[in-house]
Design an enzyme around this catalytic site. Structure first.
Site, PDB file in Angstrom:
ATOM      1  N   ASN A   8       0.771  -1.321  -0.050  1.00 10.50           N
ATOM      2  CA  ASN A   8       0.033  -0.023  -0.140  1.00 10.50           C
ATOM      3  C   ASN A   8       0.881   1.315  -0.141  1.00 10.50           C
ATOM      4  O   ASN A   8       1.514   1.705   1.048  1.00 10.50           O
ATOM      5  CB  ASN A   8      -0.810   0.094   1.473  1.00 10.50           C
ATOM      6  CG  ASN A   8      -1.936   1.075   1.302  1.00 10.50           C
ATOM      7  OD1 ASN A   8      -1.783   2.031   0.479  1.00 10.50           O
ATOM      8  ND2 ASN A   8      -2.557   1.134   2.404  1.00 10.50           N
ATOM      9  N   ARG A  91      -2.491  -2.127  -3.506  1.00  8.20           N
ATOM     10  CA  ARG A  91      -3.672  -1.165  -3.531  1.00  8.20           C
ATOM     11  C   ARG A  91      -3.673  -0.290  -4.481  1.00  8.20           C
ATOM     12  O   ARG A  91      -2.517   0.527  -4.524  1.00  8.20           O
ATOM     13  CB  ARG A  91      -3.729  -0.439  -2.174  1.00  8.20           C
ATOM     14  CG  ARG A  91      -4.797   0.396  -1.751  1.00  8.20           C
ATOM     15  CD  ARG A  91      -4.810   0.862  -0.493  1.00  8.20           C
ATOM     16  NE  ARG A  91      -6.106   1.586  -0.285  1.00  8.20           N
ATOM     17  CZ  ARG A  91      -6.391   2.319   0.951  1.00  8.20           C
ATOM     18  NH1 ARG A  91      -5.626   2.068   1.797  1.00  8.20           N
ATOM     19  NH2 ARG A  91      -7.465   2.922   1.042  1.00  8.20           N
ATOM     20  N   HIS A 179     -12.556   4.424  -0.628  1.00  6.94           N
ATOM     21  CA  HIS A 179     -12.663   3.428   0.789  1.00  6.94           C
ATOM     22  C   HIS A 179     -13.529   1.972   0.412  1.00  6.94           C
ATOM     23  O   HIS A 179     -13.748   1.465   1.448  1.00  6.94           O
ATOM     24  CB  HIS A 179     -13.145   4.246   1.837  1.00  6.94           C
ATOM     25  CG  HIS A 179     -12.424   5.314   2.235  1.00  6.94           C
ATOM     26  ND1 HIS A 179     -13.143   6.475   2.626  1.00  6.94           N
ATOM     27  CD2 HIS A 179     -10.981   5.391   2.819  1.00  6.94           C
ATOM     28  CE1 HIS A 179     -12.144   7.351   2.938  1.00  6.94           C
ATOM     29  NE2 HIS A 179     -10.912   6.729   3.117  1.00  6.94           N
ATOM     30  N   ARG A 239      -8.876  17.792   4.413  1.00 10.21           N
ATOM     31  CA  ARG A 239      -9.476  18.038   3.543  1.00 10.21           C
ATOM     32  C   ARG A 239     -11.164  18.562   3.981  1.00 10.21           C
ATOM     33  O   ARG A 239     -11.762  17.942   4.712  1.00 10.21           O
ATOM     34  CB  ARG A 239      -9.780  16.620   2.581  1.00 10.21           C
ATOM     35  CG  ARG A 239      -8.673  16.343   1.799  1.00 10.21           C
ATOM     36  CD  ARG A 239      -8.692  14.885   1.357  1.00 10.21           C
ATOM     37  NE  ARG A 239      -8.249  14.005   2.136  1.00 10.21           N
ATOM     38  CZ  ARG A 239      -8.225  12.519   1.823  1.00 10.21           C
ATOM     39  NH1 ARG A 239      -9.050  12.165   0.894  1.00 10.21           N
ATOM     40  NH2 ARG A 239      -7.679  11.878   2.553  1.00 10.21           N
ATOM     41  N   GLU A 377      -8.059  -3.297   5.363  1.00 12.92           N
ATOM     42  CA  GLU A 377      -7.979  -3.380   4.001  1.00 12.92           C
ATOM     43  C   GLU A 377      -6.812  -4.098   3.468  1.00 12.92           C
ATOM     44  O   GLU A 377      -6.719  -4.859   2.541  1.00 12.92           O
ATOM     45  CB  GLU A 377      -7.466  -1.886   3.585  1.00 12.92           C
ATOM     46  CG  GLU A 377      -8.723  -0.902   3.976  1.00 12.92           C
ATOM     47  CD  GLU A 377      -8.307   0.439   4.053  1.00 12.92           C
ATOM     48  OE1 GLU A 377      -7.674   0.758   5.073  1.00 12.92           O
ATOM     49  OE2 GLU A 377      -8.796   1.441   3.598  1.00 12.92           O
TER      50      GLU A 377
END
Ligand code: ADP
Length: 394
Positions: A8, A91, A179, A239, A377
């Protein structure tokens, strides 16, 4: 033993995990990362039982970018004995309009993924760099790309589009949602721990440094708070979440900000950090009595509740609400405040279970089930990778 490596790669960190394969099962053996790339690089790895395997700092120049970080991680991994690498799972943030599931990577796939670079300029190049290198170094080891967008690709067209002239949609300007690997893992986990609920109408809140929510019906995503990019929806660490596009026009046209300056603002200086003027980390805000920290948290909670209402409408009701990721898994206070805002759907919190971080945190009288499900994940990527190498044509 046969093993799968999961990678990742982000802009300042490279995370990796090693899973051993036992039949169709997977065991996590190693969890590692190089962070501080280009600033204060550090390689750390632990074994499954938490034993530290390495902790090493590097000169900034020695690990100055992602390729040098990959090279360091690789030479450390190669020195490990006892693992036979069967596949690498990567990923990849963007699967564009085309990829609805993970895919075995060849040169054609890599070209297509590179063509999505414009859709995720901050992430996609970092995701693709280790793939290129791994294909070069180990041409015989299968590489699998697992996408953050794929889980949402079943959305109906009227939910997937913006109200823009049609040709923009055809150019790929769509509501992708992100996600997805996290939501897919949570959906699978729910099937194990709350089988009946898992078939119902569920809102999953992935509240980490990036944050979004997903509406699941019968385990499938039907709506997400994120859209074309991972900027939309909920406020996040740095963000802003949903923002009137008029603000961006105003900043460019009337305030003379360059496109790059606006991009930096939206990705790095807004959200909890911008609003609090203090920190992007919810832990710092929770520990502070600064009124701006309180404002940032109230805004975050309010927007979570507001977006939950939107997803409840998309689902036509709610049977369960699930918290996951850094904030969702660890902050009983933020969970309690969000659940307070969900009283209108009959949500009732069990305060003791919430404080204990139990998997079920609703009372028996609650009209909806409230769950805390830690996401994973990397395990999801390893599962997809194993499934693909076991039955590549399935
Ligand atoms: P990422 O989105 O980078 O994968 P995580 O899901 O791990 O991140 O979430 C990281 C964020 O979770 C941190 O920035 C922090 O704000 C938050 N977090 C972690 N632990 C706690 C905690 N105990 N209380 C509140 N927030 C927490």
């Amino acid at each position: 033993m046969d093993a799968i490596l999961v990678i990742n790669a982000g802009s300042s960190s490279l995370k990796f995990q090693v899973f051993s394969i036992a039949g169709m099962g997977l065991e996590r053996e190693i969890r590692g990362k190089i962070d501080g790339i280009g600033t204060r690089p550090r390689l750390q790895a632990t074994a499954a039982d938490g034993t530290q395997l390495i902790e090493r700092a590097f000169d900034r120049a020695a690990v100055r970018d992602l390729p040098t970080a990959i090279a360091e991680a690789r030479s450390w991994l190669l020195a490990l004995e006892g693992f036979k690498l069967c596949a690498v799972g990567h990923r990849v943030v963007h699967g564009g309009p085309d990829y609805v599931r993970p895919v075995l990577i060849d040169a054609g796939v890599l070209d297509r993924l590179a063509s999505y670079q414009d859709l995720a300029p901050l992430h996609q190049p970092n995701n693709l760099a280790p793939i290129r290198l791994a294909m070069e170094i180990n041409p015989d080891v299968p590489q699998v790309a697992c996408f953050d967008t794929a889980f949402h690709r079943g959305h109906a067209e009227h939910t997937d589009c913006y109200a823009l002239p049609r040709h923009f949609y055809d150019q790929g300007i769509r509501r992708y949602g992100f996600h997805g690997l996290s939501y897919e893992f949570v959906a699978e986990r729910l099937r194990e721990v709350a089988t009946k609920v898992a078939r119902g109408r569920i809102i999953v809140a992935h509240l980490g440094s990036g944050a979004s929510m997903c509406a699941l019906r019968d385990g499938r995503s039907i709506e997400s708070t994120m859209g074309f990019t991972a900027l939309d929806g909920l406020p996040m660490g740095t963000r802003p979440g949903q923002l009137d596009p008029g603000v961006i026009l105003y900043l460019i046209i009337h305030k003379g900000m360059s496109a790059q300056a606006v991009s930096d603002l939206l990705y790095h200086d807004a959200g909890l950090k911008g609003l609090s003027g203090l920190s992007n980390d919810m832990r710092d805000l929770l520990a502070s009595d600064d009124p701006h920290a309180q404002l940032a948290m109230s805004h975050f909670v309010y927007r979570c509740v507001l977006n939950a209402g939107m997803l409840a409408a998309a689902l036509g009701g709610v049977d369960a609400f699930v918290f996951t990721a850094g904030v969702g898994e660890n902050s009983a206070r933020i969970r309690a405040r969000i659940v307070e805002g969900l009283a209108w759907v009959g949500a009732e919190l069990d305060p003791a279970a919430n404080e204990a971080g139990a998997m079920l945190i609703s009372t028996a009288a609650s009209r909806i089930a409230l769950h805390v499900i830690p996401t994973d994940e990397e395990l999801m990527i390893a599962r997809h990778t194993l499934a693909l190498i076991s039955a590549p044509n399935a």
